[in-house]
Design an enzyme around this catalytic site. Structure first.
Site, PDB file in Angstrom:
ATOM      1  CD  GLN A  49      -2.927  -1.288   0.373  1.00 40.50           C
ATOM      2  OE1 GLN A  49      -3.229  -0.306  -0.300  1.00 40.50           O
ATOM      3  NE2 GLN A  49      -3.550  -2.446   0.252  1.00 40.50           N
TER       4      GLN A  49
ATOM      5  CE1 TYR B  50      -7.637 -10.489  -7.894  1.00 39.08           C
ATOM      6  CE2 TYR B  50      -9.381 -10.623  -6.244  1.00 39.08           C
ATOM      7  CZ  TYR B  50      -8.968 -10.709  -7.557  1.00 39.08           C
ATOM      8  OH  TYR B  50      -9.885 -11.020  -8.543  1.00 39.08           O
TER       9      TYR B  50
ATOM     10  CD  GLU C 151      -0.285 -11.665  -5.104  1.00 41.09           C
ATOM     11  OE1 GLU C 151      -1.143 -10.954  -4.523  1.00 41.09           O
ATOM     12  OE2 GLU C 151       0.166 -11.384  -6.226  1.00 41.09           O
TER      13      GLU C 151
ATOM     14  CG  ASP D  73      -6.528  -4.939  -1.507  1.00 46.68           C
ATOM     15  OD1 ASP D  73      -7.038  -4.089  -2.258  1.00 46.68           O
ATOM     16  OD2 ASP D  73      -5.464  -4.739  -0.877  1.00 46.68           O
TER      17      ASP D  73
ATOM     18  CB  CYS E   1      -7.127   0.978  -5.205  1.00 49.52           C
ATOM     19  SG  CYS E   1      -6.768  -0.241  -6.477  1.00 49.52           S
TER      20      CYS E   1
HETATM   21  C1  LIG Z   1      -4.123  -4.139  -4.520  1.00 45.85           C
HETATM   22  S1  LIG Z   1      -2.934  -5.407  -4.334  1.00 45.85           S
HETATM   23  C2  LIG Z   1      -3.353  -5.979  -2.724  1.00 45.85           C
HETATM   24  C3  LIG Z   1      -2.292  -6.744  -1.985  1.00 45.85           C
HETATM   25  C4  LIG Z   1      -2.515  -6.958  -0.493  1.00 45.85           C
HETATM   26  N1  LIG Z   1      -3.898  -7.230  -0.167  1.00 45.85           N
HETATM   27  C5  LIG Z   1      -2.010  -5.770   0.301  1.00 45.85           C
HETATM   28  O1  LIG Z   1      -2.821  -4.983   0.799  1.00 45.85           O
HETATM   29  O2  LIG Z   1      -0.779  -5.630   0.433  1.00 45.85           O
HETATM   30  C6  LIG Z   1      -3.534  -6.592  -5.442  1.00 45.85           C
HETATM   31  C7  LIG Z   1      -2.721  -7.879  -5.492  1.00 45.85           C
HETATM   32  O3  LIG Z   1      -3.408  -8.795  -6.355  1.00 45.85           O
HETATM   33  C8  LIG Z   1      -2.477  -9.498  -7.143  1.00 45.85           C
HETATM   34  N2  LIG Z   1      -3.252  -9.929  -8.337  1.00 45.85           N
HETATM   35  C9  LIG Z   1      -3.649  -9.165  -9.377  1.00 45.85           C
HETATM   36  N3  LIG Z   1      -4.444  -9.875 -10.207  1.00 45.85           N
HETATM   37  C10 LIG Z   1      -4.535 -11.131  -9.674  1.00 45.85           C
HETATM   38  C11 LIG Z   1      -5.238 -12.299 -10.048  1.00 45.85           C
HETATM   39  N4  LIG Z   1      -6.009 -12.339 -11.147  1.00 45.85           N
HETATM   40  N5  LIG Z   1      -5.141 -13.381  -9.262  1.00 45.85           N
HETATM   41  C12 LIG Z   1      -4.365 -13.370  -8.151  1.00 45.85           C
HETATM   42  N6  LIG Z   1      -3.702 -12.265  -7.722  1.00 45.85           N
HETATM   43  C13 LIG Z   1      -3.778 -11.164  -8.475  1.00 45.85           C
HETATM   44  C14 LIG Z   1      -1.350  -8.529  -7.387  1.00 45.85           C
HETATM   45  O4  LIG Z   1      -0.145  -9.217  -7.651  1.00 45.85           O
HETATM   46  C15 LIG Z   1      -1.319  -7.752  -6.048  1.00 45.85           C
HETATM   47  O5  LIG Z   1      -0.421  -8.350  -5.148  1.00 45.85           O
END
Ligand SMILES: C[S@@+](CC[C@H](N)C(=O)[O-])C[C@H]1O[C@@H](n2cnc3c(N)ncnc32)[C@H](O)[C@@H]1O
Length: 441
Positions: free
Chosen positions: A273, A302, A326, A369, A396
Protein backbone atom coordinates in the site's frame (compact mmCIF):
# COMPACT_ATOMS: atom_id res chain seq x y z
CA UNK A 1 -6.41 36.18 -9.74
CA UNK A 2 -4.58 33.57 -7.65
CA UNK A 3 -0.80 33.15 -8.10
CA UNK A 4 -1.55 29.75 -9.62
CA UNK A 5 -3.93 31.32 -12.10
CA UNK A 6 -1.33 33.97 -12.93
CA UNK A 7 1.26 31.28 -13.57
CA UNK A 8 -1.14 29.37 -15.80
CA UNK A 9 -2.00 32.52 -17.76
CA UNK A 10 1.58 32.76 -18.93
CA UNK A 11 1.63 29.19 -20.23
CA UNK A 12 1.63 28.81 -23.99
CA UNK A 13 -1.06 26.64 -25.53
CA UNK A 14 1.44 23.81 -25.91
CA UNK A 15 0.61 21.36 -28.65
CA UNK A 16 -1.24 24.04 -30.56
CA UNK A 17 -4.71 22.75 -29.50
CA UNK A 18 -7.70 25.02 -30.03
CA UNK A 19 -8.50 27.30 -27.07
CA UNK A 20 -12.03 27.46 -25.67
CA UNK A 21 -13.57 29.56 -22.90
CA UNK A 22 -15.53 27.23 -20.64
CA UNK A 23 -17.63 27.37 -17.50
CA UNK A 24 -16.89 24.33 -15.37
CA UNK A 25 -19.57 22.17 -13.79
CA UNK A 26 -19.57 18.98 -11.68
CA UNK A 27 -16.76 16.43 -11.34
CA UNK A 28 -16.48 13.44 -13.64
CA UNK A 29 -14.55 10.20 -13.12
CA UNK A 30 -10.79 10.27 -13.78
CA UNK A 31 -10.09 13.59 -12.02
CA UNK A 32 -11.70 15.74 -14.73
CA UNK A 33 -14.67 18.14 -14.58
CA UNK A 34 -17.59 18.54 -16.94
CA UNK A 35 -18.00 21.65 -19.10
CA UNK A 36 -20.10 22.20 -22.22
CA UNK A 37 -19.19 23.78 -25.52
CA UNK A 38 -22.02 24.33 -28.01
CA UNK A 39 -23.94 21.51 -26.34
CA UNK A 40 -21.06 19.01 -26.43
CA UNK A 41 -19.58 17.67 -23.18
CA UNK A 42 -15.92 18.57 -22.62
CA UNK A 43 -14.02 16.75 -19.84
CA UNK A 44 -11.47 19.21 -18.48
CA UNK A 45 -8.38 18.53 -16.37
CA UNK A 46 -6.72 21.10 -14.11
CA UNK A 47 -9.79 23.04 -13.08
CA UNK A 48 -12.44 22.98 -10.31
CA UNK A 49 -16.23 23.34 -10.09
CA UNK A 50 -17.63 26.81 -10.79
CA UNK A 51 -14.57 28.17 -12.60
CA UNK A 52 -14.43 30.06 -15.86
CA UNK A 53 -11.32 29.00 -17.72
CA UNK A 54 -9.49 28.98 -20.98
CA UNK A 55 -8.94 25.35 -21.91
CA UNK A 56 -6.77 23.81 -24.60
CA UNK A 57 -8.52 21.06 -26.51
CA UNK A 58 -6.64 17.76 -26.46
CA UNK A 59 -8.78 16.34 -29.26
CA UNK A 60 -8.77 17.64 -32.80
CA UNK A 61 -12.29 19.11 -33.21
CA UNK A 62 -12.33 18.29 -36.94
CA UNK A 63 -11.23 14.69 -36.49
CA UNK A 64 -13.62 14.31 -33.55
CA UNK A 65 -16.48 16.29 -35.10
CA UNK A 66 -18.93 13.47 -34.39
CA UNK A 67 -17.55 12.43 -31.01
CA UNK A 68 -19.93 12.59 -28.04
CA UNK A 69 -17.34 14.41 -25.94
CA UNK A 70 -13.99 16.18 -26.18
CA UNK A 71 -11.12 16.35 -23.68
CA UNK A 72 -9.33 19.53 -22.65
CA UNK A 73 -6.84 20.93 -20.17
CA UNK A 74 -7.19 24.26 -18.35
CA UNK A 75 -4.39 26.67 -19.29
CA UNK A 76 -5.77 29.93 -17.82
CA UNK A 77 -8.18 30.69 -15.02
CA UNK A 78 -10.44 33.64 -15.87
CA UNK A 79 -12.54 33.32 -12.72
CA UNK A 80 -11.26 31.02 -9.97
CA UNK A 81 -13.68 28.74 -8.12
CA UNK A 82 -13.96 28.84 -4.31
CA UNK A 83 -12.07 25.53 -4.04
CA UNK A 84 -8.93 26.74 -5.84
CA UNK A 85 -5.74 27.26 -3.79
CA UNK A 86 -2.11 27.80 -4.81
CA UNK A 87 -0.92 24.43 -6.11
CA UNK A 88 1.09 22.29 -3.69
CA UNK A 89 3.07 21.05 -6.71
CA UNK A 90 3.66 23.56 -9.49
CA UNK A 91 5.25 20.95 -11.74
CA UNK A 92 1.90 19.09 -11.79
CA UNK A 93 0.01 22.01 -13.40
CA UNK A 94 -0.92 22.25 -17.10
CA UNK A 95 1.51 20.36 -19.31
CA UNK A 96 3.36 19.09 -16.21
CA UNK A 97 3.81 15.73 -14.49
CA UNK A 98 0.82 13.45 -14.03
CA UNK A 99 -0.20 12.03 -10.68
CA UNK A 100 -1.35 15.15 -8.78
CA UNK A 101 -4.24 16.44 -10.88
CA UNK A 102 -5.99 18.01 -7.85
CA UNK A 103 -2.90 19.75 -6.38
CA UNK A 104 -4.62 23.13 -6.95
CA UNK A 105 -7.77 22.20 -5.00
CA UNK A 106 -8.14 22.66 -1.21
CA UNK A 107 -7.83 19.30 0.58
CA UNK A 108 -11.34 19.30 2.16
CA UNK A 109 -12.80 20.19 -1.24
CA UNK A 110 -10.88 17.31 -2.87
CA UNK A 111 -12.58 14.95 -0.41
CA UNK A 112 -16.01 16.49 -1.01
CA UNK A 113 -15.54 16.16 -4.78
CA UNK A 114 -14.25 12.56 -4.44
CA UNK A 115 -17.32 11.72 -2.31
CA UNK A 116 -19.61 13.11 -5.04
CA UNK A 117 -17.82 11.03 -7.70
CA UNK A 118 -18.00 7.87 -5.59
CA UNK A 119 -21.69 8.37 -4.79
CA UNK A 120 -22.49 8.95 -8.46
CA UNK A 121 -20.62 5.79 -9.52
CA UNK A 122 -22.53 3.72 -6.94
CA UNK A 123 -25.83 5.25 -8.04
CA UNK A 124 -25.16 4.63 -11.73
CA UNK A 125 -24.14 1.02 -11.09
CA UNK A 126 -27.48 0.55 -9.33
CA UNK A 127 -26.17 -0.23 -5.82
CA UNK A 128 -29.35 -0.14 -3.76
CA UNK A 129 -28.83 -1.85 -0.39
CA UNK A 130 -26.89 0.98 1.27
CA UNK A 131 -27.70 4.69 1.74
CA UNK A 132 -25.25 6.00 -0.84
CA UNK A 133 -25.52 9.64 0.26
CA UNK A 134 -23.88 8.64 3.57
CA UNK A 135 -20.58 7.69 1.92
CA UNK A 136 -18.00 10.41 2.60
CA UNK A 137 -14.27 10.23 1.90
CA UNK A 138 -12.37 10.37 5.20
CA UNK A 139 -8.80 11.65 5.60
CA UNK A 140 -6.03 9.21 6.47
CA UNK A 141 -5.22 9.38 10.17
CA UNK A 142 -2.69 12.11 11.09
CA UNK A 143 -2.65 13.46 7.53
CA UNK A 144 -2.97 17.25 7.79
CA UNK A 145 -1.66 18.48 4.44
CA UNK A 146 -1.71 15.45 2.14
CA UNK A 147 2.04 15.76 1.54
CA UNK A 148 4.94 13.32 1.99
CA UNK A 149 2.65 10.27 1.88
CA UNK A 150 3.78 8.38 -1.20
CA UNK A 151 6.19 5.60 -0.20
CA UNK A 152 6.46 4.17 -3.71
CA UNK A 153 7.40 6.33 -6.70
CA UNK A 154 8.16 5.21 -10.25
CA UNK A 155 10.42 7.75 -11.94
CA UNK A 156 10.85 7.90 -15.70
CA UNK A 157 14.21 8.41 -17.40
CA UNK A 158 14.76 10.02 -20.82
CA UNK A 159 17.37 9.14 -23.45
CA UNK A 160 19.85 11.60 -21.87
CA UNK A 161 19.53 9.99 -18.42
CA UNK A 162 17.41 12.85 -17.03
CA UNK A 163 15.18 11.59 -14.19
CA UNK A 164 11.62 12.89 -13.81
CA UNK A 165 8.06 11.70 -14.30
CA UNK A 166 5.91 11.22 -17.34
CA UNK A 167 3.62 14.08 -18.30
CA UNK A 168 -0.13 13.61 -18.12
CA UNK A 169 -1.14 11.65 -21.25
CA UNK A 170 2.41 12.02 -22.54
CA UNK A 171 5.59 9.97 -22.80
CA UNK A 172 7.80 13.01 -22.27
CA UNK A 173 9.80 13.08 -19.05
CA UNK A 174 9.03 16.19 -16.97
CA UNK A 175 10.93 17.74 -14.08
CA UNK A 176 9.51 16.72 -10.66
CA UNK A 177 10.74 19.80 -8.76
CA UNK A 178 10.30 19.32 -4.99
CA UNK A 179 8.13 16.23 -5.56
CA UNK A 180 6.08 17.09 -2.43
CA UNK A 181 3.78 14.05 -2.40
CA UNK A 182 6.76 11.68 -2.07
CA UNK A 183 7.89 10.50 1.37
CA UNK A 184 10.92 12.33 2.74
CA UNK A 185 13.28 9.38 2.26
CA UNK A 186 12.46 9.43 -1.47
CA UNK A 187 12.85 13.23 -1.78
CA UNK A 188 16.22 12.97 -0.05
CA UNK A 189 17.51 10.70 -2.84
CA UNK A 190 17.37 13.83 -5.07
CA UNK A 191 16.85 11.68 -8.15
CA UNK A 192 15.78 14.72 -10.19
CA UNK A 193 19.31 16.08 -9.92
CA UNK A 194 20.99 12.82 -10.94
CA UNK A 195 21.90 11.59 -14.40
CA UNK A 196 21.06 7.90 -14.77
CA UNK A 197 23.45 5.58 -16.65
CA UNK A 198 22.77 4.73 -20.28
CA UNK A 199 20.05 2.13 -20.70
CA UNK A 200 18.05 3.16 -17.61
CA UNK A 201 14.35 3.28 -18.54
CA UNK A 202 12.75 3.81 -15.11
CA UNK A 203 13.63 3.95 -11.42
CA UNK A 204 11.53 2.56 -8.56
CA UNK A 205 12.15 4.37 -5.28
CA UNK A 206 10.68 3.04 -2.02
CA UNK A 207 10.57 4.59 1.45
CA UNK A 208 9.60 1.65 3.68
CA UNK A 209 8.47 2.02 7.29
CA UNK A 210 11.40 -0.08 8.55
CA UNK A 211 14.98 -0.20 7.28
CA UNK A 212 16.70 1.75 4.52
CA UNK A 213 15.13 3.25 1.39
CA UNK A 214 15.48 1.33 -1.85
CA UNK A 215 16.38 2.35 -5.40
CA UNK A 216 15.88 -0.07 -8.29
CA UNK A 217 17.20 1.00 -11.69
CA UNK A 218 15.22 -0.67 -14.46
CA UNK A 219 16.48 -1.18 -18.01
CA UNK A 220 16.38 -4.21 -20.32
CA UNK A 221 20.08 -3.99 -21.23
CA UNK A 222 21.34 -1.95 -18.28
CA UNK A 223 24.86 -2.85 -17.21
CA UNK A 224 24.95 -3.16 -13.37
CA UNK A 225 28.68 -2.31 -13.46
CA UNK A 226 27.91 1.08 -15.02
CA UNK A 227 26.01 2.20 -11.90
CA UNK A 228 27.93 4.62 -9.68
CA UNK A 229 25.86 5.16 -6.54
CA UNK A 230 25.73 8.89 -5.70
CA UNK A 231 26.38 10.18 -2.17
CA UNK A 232 22.79 11.51 -1.85
CA UNK A 233 21.50 7.93 -1.70
CA UNK A 234 23.18 7.48 1.71
CA UNK A 235 22.44 4.01 3.11
CA UNK A 236 19.76 3.18 0.54
CA UNK A 237 19.66 -0.33 -0.89
CA UNK A 238 20.35 -0.39 -4.63
CA UNK A 239 19.44 -2.99 -7.27
CA UNK A 240 19.39 -3.19 -11.04
CA UNK A 241 16.57 -4.99 -12.88
CA UNK A 242 17.40 -6.08 -16.41
CA UNK A 243 15.74 -8.56 -18.77
CA UNK A 244 17.87 -11.23 -17.04
CA UNK A 245 16.43 -10.50 -13.58
CA UNK A 246 17.26 -8.51 -10.45
CA UNK A 247 20.89 -7.84 -9.51
CA UNK A 248 21.19 -6.42 -5.97
CA UNK A 249 24.19 -4.07 -5.63
CA UNK A 250 23.46 -3.24 -2.01
CA UNK A 251 20.90 -5.13 0.14
CA UNK A 252 18.97 -8.17 -1.12
CA UNK A 253 16.29 -6.63 -3.36
CA UNK A 254 13.64 -6.51 -0.63
CA UNK A 255 12.29 -3.83 1.75
CA UNK A 256 10.68 -4.14 5.16
CA UNK A 257 7.37 -2.79 6.38
CA UNK A 258 6.23 -2.72 9.99
CA UNK A 259 2.52 -2.93 10.90
CA UNK A 260 2.04 -3.02 14.67
CA UNK A 261 4.38 -5.74 15.96
CA UNK A 262 4.68 -7.54 12.64
CA UNK A 263 7.43 -7.06 10.07
CA UNK A 264 6.63 -7.80 6.39
CA UNK A 265 9.27 -8.40 3.74
CA UNK A 266 8.24 -7.05 0.32
CA UNK A 267 10.09 -7.28 -3.02
CA UNK A 268 11.63 -3.86 -3.77
CA UNK A 269 9.47 -3.60 -6.90
CA UNK A 270 6.52 -5.54 -5.44
CA UNK A 271 3.13 -4.31 -4.25
CA UNK A 272 2.62 -2.63 -0.87
CA UNK A 273 0.00 0.00 0.00
CA UNK A 274 1.48 3.34 -1.10
CA UNK A 275 0.29 5.84 1.54
CA UNK A 276 2.53 5.68 4.60
CA UNK A 277 -0.53 5.19 6.87
CA UNK A 278 -2.48 2.89 4.55
CA UNK A 279 -1.36 -0.58 5.63
CA UNK A 280 -2.04 0.17 9.29
CA UNK A 281 -5.37 1.94 8.63
CA UNK A 282 -6.72 -0.68 6.23
CA UNK A 283 -5.54 -3.44 8.57
CA UNK A 284 -7.58 -1.83 11.36
CA UNK A 285 -10.67 -1.48 9.17
CA UNK A 286 -10.42 -5.13 8.05
CA UNK A 287 -9.91 -6.17 11.69
CA UNK A 288 -13.05 -4.33 12.80
CA UNK A 289 -15.25 -5.60 9.94
CA UNK A 290 -14.17 -9.12 8.91
CA UNK A 291 -15.39 -10.90 12.06
CA UNK A 292 -13.93 -14.29 11.05
CA UNK A 293 -15.12 -16.74 13.76
CA UNK A 294 -12.67 -18.31 16.23
CA UNK A 295 -11.80 -21.78 14.95
CA UNK A 296 -13.44 -20.91 11.61
CA UNK A 297 -12.13 -20.32 8.09
CA UNK A 298 -11.16 -17.27 6.02
CA UNK A 299 -9.71 -16.49 2.59
CA UNK A 300 -7.50 -13.49 1.85
CA UNK A 301 -7.88 -13.00 -1.91
CA UNK A 302 -5.36 -10.92 -3.90
CA UNK A 303 -3.33 -11.26 -0.72
CA UNK A 304 0.05 -9.74 -1.72
CA UNK A 305 2.61 -10.47 1.00
CA UNK A 306 -0.03 -11.31 3.59
CA UNK A 307 -1.14 -8.01 5.19
CA UNK A 308 -4.81 -8.98 5.67
CA UNK A 309 -4.11 -12.72 6.14
CA UNK A 310 -2.29 -11.74 9.35
CA UNK A 311 -5.46 -10.00 10.58
CA UNK A 312 -7.69 -12.94 9.62
CA UNK A 313 -5.26 -15.38 11.30
CA UNK A 314 -5.55 -13.55 14.64
CA UNK A 315 -9.35 -13.76 14.38
CA UNK A 316 -9.66 -17.48 13.56
CA UNK A 317 -6.90 -18.36 16.04
CA UNK A 318 -4.61 -21.43 15.95
CA UNK A 319 -7.52 -23.86 15.43
CA UNK A 320 -8.87 -22.01 12.39
CA UNK A 321 -7.63 -21.84 8.79
CA UNK A 322 -6.70 -18.93 6.53
CA UNK A 323 -5.71 -19.29 2.88
CA UNK A 324 -4.08 -16.32 1.18
CA UNK A 325 -4.33 -16.41 -2.63
CA UNK A 326 -1.98 -14.31 -4.75
CA UNK A 327 -1.01 -14.47 -8.43
CA UNK A 328 2.53 -13.15 -8.13
CA UNK A 329 4.87 -16.02 -7.28
CA UNK A 330 7.42 -13.91 -5.41
CA UNK A 331 4.75 -12.09 -3.34
CA UNK A 332 3.10 -15.43 -2.50
CA UNK A 333 6.43 -16.91 -1.39
CA UNK A 334 7.14 -13.84 0.79
CA UNK A 335 3.61 -14.10 2.29
CA UNK A 336 4.48 -17.66 3.37
CA UNK A 337 7.71 -16.45 4.99
CA UNK A 338 6.12 -13.35 6.58
CA UNK A 339 3.43 -15.46 8.26
CA UNK A 340 5.41 -18.62 9.03
CA UNK A 341 4.77 -18.12 12.78
CA UNK A 342 1.02 -18.52 12.06
CA UNK A 343 0.53 -22.23 11.18
CA UNK A 344 -3.18 -21.63 10.53
CA UNK A 345 -2.17 -19.69 7.35
CA UNK A 346 -1.38 -21.39 4.06
CA UNK A 347 -0.64 -19.76 0.71
CA UNK A 348 -1.84 -20.49 -2.81
CA UNK A 349 -0.18 -19.03 -5.90
CA UNK A 350 -3.00 -18.78 -8.42
CA UNK A 351 -5.40 -16.61 -10.34
CA UNK A 352 -8.08 -15.81 -7.75
CA UNK A 353 -11.13 -16.58 -9.94
CA UNK A 354 -9.66 -19.91 -11.13
CA UNK A 355 -8.77 -20.82 -7.55
CA UNK A 356 -12.23 -20.04 -6.12
CA UNK A 357 -13.89 -21.85 -9.03
CA UNK A 358 -11.88 -25.02 -8.33
CA UNK A 359 -12.50 -24.91 -4.58
CA UNK A 360 -14.90 -27.39 -3.00
CA UNK A 361 -16.79 -26.39 0.17
CA UNK A 362 -17.46 -22.94 1.59
CA UNK A 363 -15.72 -20.49 3.87
CA UNK A 364 -16.86 -18.32 6.79
CA UNK A 365 -15.31 -14.97 5.83
CA UNK A 366 -13.41 -13.44 2.90
CA UNK A 367 -11.33 -10.31 2.49
CA UNK A 368 -10.48 -9.38 -1.11
CA UNK A 369 -8.31 -6.53 -2.37
CA UNK A 370 -8.17 -6.74 -6.16
CA UNK A 371 -6.20 -4.46 -8.50
CA UNK A 372 -8.01 -1.58 -10.24
CA UNK A 373 -9.77 -3.89 -12.67
CA UNK A 374 -11.75 -5.22 -9.69
CA UNK A 375 -13.01 -8.74 -8.96
CA UNK A 376 -15.55 -9.00 -11.79
CA UNK A 377 -19.09 -10.38 -11.81
CA UNK A 378 -18.01 -14.03 -12.15
CA UNK A 379 -15.92 -13.95 -8.96
CA UNK A 380 -18.59 -12.00 -7.06
CA UNK A 381 -21.15 -14.66 -7.98
CA UNK A 382 -18.81 -17.47 -6.92
CA UNK A 383 -18.23 -15.71 -3.58
CA UNK A 384 -21.96 -15.13 -3.07
CA UNK A 385 -22.39 -18.91 -3.19
CA UNK A 386 -19.26 -19.90 -1.23
CA UNK A 387 -19.12 -17.44 1.69
CA UNK A 388 -21.24 -18.17 4.76
CA UNK A 389 -20.93 -14.95 6.81
CA UNK A 390 -19.06 -11.89 5.58
CA UNK A 391 -17.08 -10.40 2.73
CA UNK A 392 -14.84 -7.36 3.16
CA UNK A 393 -14.02 -5.78 -0.23
CA UNK A 394 -11.02 -3.41 -0.22
CA UNK A 395 -10.90 -1.39 -3.43
CA UNK A 396 -8.62 1.21 -5.02
CA UNK A 397 -11.00 1.85 -7.96
CA UNK A 398 -14.56 2.95 -7.17
CA UNK A 399 -15.97 2.29 -10.65
CA UNK A 400 -15.13 -1.43 -10.52
CA UNK A 401 -16.16 -1.61 -6.84
CA UNK A 402 -19.58 -0.17 -7.73
CA UNK A 403 -19.96 -2.68 -10.60
CA UNK A 404 -18.98 -5.60 -8.32
CA UNK A 405 -21.28 -4.52 -5.44
CA UNK A 406 -24.20 -4.31 -7.86
CA UNK A 407 -23.35 -7.83 -9.12
CA UNK A 408 -23.38 -9.42 -5.64
CA UNK A 409 -26.56 -7.56 -4.63
CA UNK A 410 -28.27 -9.42 -7.49
CA UNK A 411 -27.21 -12.68 -5.81
CA UNK A 412 -28.97 -11.84 -2.54
CA UNK A 413 -26.19 -10.01 -0.66
CA UNK A 414 -26.31 -6.50 0.82
CA UNK A 415 -23.82 -3.74 1.57
CA UNK A 416 -23.80 -3.33 5.37
CA UNK A 417 -21.10 -0.66 5.56
CA UNK A 418 -19.10 1.36 3.06
CA UNK A 419 -16.22 3.65 4.01
CA UNK A 420 -13.89 5.61 1.76
CA UNK A 421 -10.45 6.99 2.55
CA UNK A 422 -8.26 9.69 1.06
CA UNK A 423 -5.16 7.51 0.71
CA UNK A 424 -4.04 9.33 -2.47
CA UNK A 425 -4.25 13.05 -1.54
CA UNK A 426 -3.99 15.60 -4.38
CA UNK A 427 -5.08 12.93 -6.86
CA UNK A 428 -8.61 11.76 -7.74
CA UNK A 429 -7.96 8.19 -6.56
CA UNK A 430 -10.02 6.81 -3.66
CA UNK A 431 -9.61 3.76 -1.45
CA UNK A 432 -12.88 2.18 -0.27
CA UNK A 433 -13.82 -0.69 2.02
CA UNK A 434 -17.23 -2.37 1.74
CA UNK A 435 -18.66 -4.87 4.23
CA UNK A 436 -21.11 -7.35 2.71
CA UNK A 437 -23.47 -9.90 4.25
CA UNK A 438 -26.16 -12.24 2.91
CA UNK A 439 -29.37 -10.16 2.78
CA UNK A 440 -31.17 -12.48 5.22
CA UNK A 441 -28.40 -12.35 7.87
C1 LIG B 1 -4.12 -4.14 -4.52
S1 LIG B 1 -2.93 -5.41 -4.33
C2 LIG B 1 -3.35 -5.98 -2.72
C3 LIG B 1 -2.29 -6.74 -1.99
C4 LIG B 1 -2.51 -6.96 -0.49
N1 LIG B 1 -3.90 -7.23 -0.17
C5 LIG B 1 -2.01 -5.77 0.30
O1 LIG B 1 -2.82 -4.98 0.80
O2 LIG B 1 -0.78 -5.63 0.43
C6 LIG B 1 -3.53 -6.59 -5.44
C7 LIG B 1 -2.72 -7.88 -5.49
O3 LIG B 1 -3.41 -8.80 -6.35
C8 LIG B 1 -2.48 -9.50 -7.14
N2 LIG B 1 -3.25 -9.93 -8.34
C9 LIG B 1 -3.65 -9.16 -9.38
N3 LIG B 1 -4.44 -9.87 -10.21
C10 LIG B 1 -4.54 -11.13 -9.67
C11 LIG B 1 -5.24 -12.30 -10.05
N4 LIG B 1 -6.01 -12.34 -11.15
N5 LIG B 1 -5.14 -13.38 -9.26
C12 LIG B 1 -4.36 -13.37 -8.15
N6 LIG B 1 -3.70 -12.27 -7.72
C13 LIG B 1 -3.78 -11.16 -8.47
C14 LIG B 1 -1.35 -8.53 -7.39
O4 LIG B 1 -0.14 -9.22 -7.65
C15 LIG B 1 -1.32 -7.75 -6.05
O5 LIG B 1 -0.42 -8.35 -5.15
Amino acid sequence: MTPEAERMTSLPAAGGGRLLTLTVGPPAAGGTFVARHEGRVVFVRGTAPGETITARLLDDPEEKANARFWRAEAVDVLEAGVDRVPSVWEEAAADGVGGAEWAHIALPAQRRIASEVLQELLRRAGVSSFPIEQVQVEPASHDVDGLGWRTRVRFAVDADGRVGMRGWRSHDVRDVGENPLAARAIRELRLGEWTAPEGTEAIDAVAPSAGPASVVLIGRDLDPEAVVVPEAWGEADVSVRTSRGLVPLRGDGTVHERVGERLFTVAATGFWQSHRRAAEMLGEVVESTLGAPRGGSAWDLYGGVGLFAAVAAEQVGPDGTVITVEGNRRASQLAGENLEDLPQVSTATADVTDWVKARRGGVDAVVLDPPRSGAGAELMELLAAAVRQRIVYVSCEPSTLARDLAAIEKKGWRVVDLRAFDLFPHTHHIESVALLEPAGA
